[in-house]
Write a protein that holds these residues in place. Structure first.
Motif, PDB file in Angstrom:
ATOM      1  N   ILE A   1       0.791  -1.233   0.034  1.00 16.18           N
ATOM      2  CA  ILE A   1       0.057   0.034  -0.170  1.00 16.18           C
ATOM      3  C   ILE A   1       0.892   1.161  -0.194  1.00 16.18           C
ATOM      4  CG2 ILE A   1      -1.532   1.438   1.209  1.00 16.18           C
ATOM      5  CD1 ILE A   1      -2.848  -1.408   2.326  1.00 16.18           C
ATOM      6  N   MET A   2       1.958   1.293   0.949  1.00  9.17           N
ATOM      7  CA  MET A   2       2.723   2.350   0.842  1.00  9.17           C
ATOM      8  C   MET A   2       3.702   2.823  -0.154  1.00  9.17           C
ATOM      9  SD  MET A   2       5.452   3.559   3.828  1.00  9.17           S
ATOM     10  CE  MET A   2       4.364   3.985   5.280  1.00  9.17           C
ATOM     11  N   THR A   3       3.867   1.626  -1.002  1.00  9.49           N
ATOM     12  CA  THR A   3       5.064   1.708  -2.053  1.00  9.49           C
ATOM     13  C   THR A   3       3.959   2.151  -3.266  1.00  9.49           C
ATOM     14  OG1 THR A   3       6.197  -0.307  -1.317  1.00  9.49           O
ATOM     15  CG2 THR A   3       6.259   0.167  -3.625  1.00  9.49           C
ATOM     16  N   ASN A   4       2.536   1.866  -3.336  1.00 10.96           N
ATOM     17  CA  ASN A   4       1.942   2.261  -4.403  1.00 10.96           C
ATOM     18  C   ASN A   4       1.558   3.642  -4.212  1.00 10.96           C
ATOM     19  OD1 ASN A   4       1.809  -0.097  -5.879  1.00 10.96           O
ATOM     20  ND2 ASN A   4       0.076  -0.951  -4.775  1.00 10.96           N
ATOM     21  N   LEU A   5       1.060   4.162  -2.857  1.00 14.51           N
ATOM     22  CA  LEU A   5       0.976   5.477  -2.804  1.00 14.51           C
ATOM     23  C   LEU A   5       2.194   6.190  -3.058  1.00 14.51           C
ATOM     24  CD1 LEU A   5      -1.008   5.163   0.805  1.00 14.51           C
ATOM     25  CD2 LEU A   5      -2.054   5.879  -1.532  1.00 14.51           C
ATOM     26  N   ASN A   6       3.237   5.788  -2.520  1.00 14.14           N
ATOM     27  CA  ASN A   6       4.617   6.585  -3.034  1.00 14.14           C
ATOM     28  C   ASN A   6       4.577   6.817  -4.355  1.00 14.14           C
ATOM     29  OD1 ASN A   6       7.011   8.041  -2.314  1.00 14.14           O
ATOM     30  ND2 ASN A   6       8.188   6.288  -3.258  1.00 14.14           N
TER      31      ASN A   6
ATOM     32  N   ARG B   1       4.402  10.361  -9.271  1.00 13.33           N
ATOM     33  CA  ARG B   1       3.759  10.585 -10.550  1.00 13.33           C
ATOM     34  C   ARG B   1       3.318  12.156 -10.614  1.00 13.33           C
ATOM     35  NH1 ARG B   1       1.145   5.192 -10.496  1.00 13.33           N
ATOM     36  NH2 ARG B   1       2.817   3.951 -11.235  1.00 13.33           N
ATOM     37  N   THR B   2       2.412  12.382  -9.320  1.00 16.40           N
ATOM     38  CA  THR B   2       1.721  13.657  -9.303  1.00 16.40           C
ATOM     39  C   THR B   2       2.807  14.524  -9.426  1.00 16.40           C
ATOM     40  OG1 THR B   2      -0.101  12.548  -8.127  1.00 16.40           O
ATOM     41  CG2 THR B   2       0.262  14.959  -7.838  1.00 16.40           C
ATOM     42  N   ARG B   3       3.838  14.517  -8.427  1.00 11.14           N
ATOM     43  CA  ARG B   3       4.855  15.497  -8.312  1.00 11.14           C
ATOM     44  C   ARG B   3       5.745  15.770  -9.878  1.00 11.14           C
ATOM     45  NH1 ARG B   3       8.907  14.304  -4.034  1.00 11.14           N
ATOM     46  NH2 ARG B   3       7.537  15.448  -2.820  1.00 11.14           N
TER      47      ARG B   3
END
Length: 163
Positions: free
Chosen positions: A56-61, A66-68
């Motif tokens: 979960i954390m890896t995917n959120l990161n 990507r957003t950044r």
């Protein structure tokens, strides 16, 4: 579920700090991970909770990066390390050198290195977390270790020659 979250909280915090590189983003990443885990607790099969939380954390990161990349933000660099109350205080010069060296690695290489070297995950677990073959994990880990070692060796040579 609550016990699983509490058990893995210190490791998740360390991993978040390693991925994010600064305290504020790491805490945001940790909070988002915990929130996502609670919201999607019905999807957890009761198996390896640590791998599930790391995934979960890896995917959120990944989403954060990507957003950044699409919307670059100017922020001051703050390389705080996630420390538990029991951990000794690191040498600030060594810590800063290591964090700068880690920042040169690709996000995936950094994640693999942190999961294996700091969190003690097995290669198969890292492969599951990052959704890649075990052989890819092993080769990227080898390259990341070599690159980090070379960078740190160059830093120590330049540090001694500047004295």
């Amino acid at each position: 579920m609550r016990e699983t979250l509490l058990t893995h909280l210190p490791a998740l915090r360390r991993y978040a700090h390693g991925l994010a590189g600064n305290r504020e983003e790491a805490e945001d990443l940790l909070q988002a991970t915990l929130l996502r885990a609670v919201e999607h607790s019905g999807q957890w099969r009761g198996e390896n909770g640590r791998s599930w939380l790391y995934a979960i954390m890896t995917n959120l990161n990944r989403n954060r990066l990507r957003t950044r990349a699409r919307q670059p933000l100017l922020q001051p660099i703050d390389n705080d390390l996630a420390l538990s109350d029991k951990a000794p205080t690191p040498d600030p010069l060594l810590h800063n050198t290591l964090m700068r060296a880690l920042d040169t690695l690709s996000p995936e290489a950094r994640a693999i290195l942190l999961l294996v070297a700091i969190e003690g995950c097995a290669y198969a677990e890292v492969a599951q977390i990052l959704d890649m073959p075990v052989g890819t994990v092993m080769s990227r880990l080898s390259r990341a270790r070599r690159q980090l070692s070379e960078l740190l060796a160059r830093k120590s040579i330049t540090s001694f020659s500047n004295r």
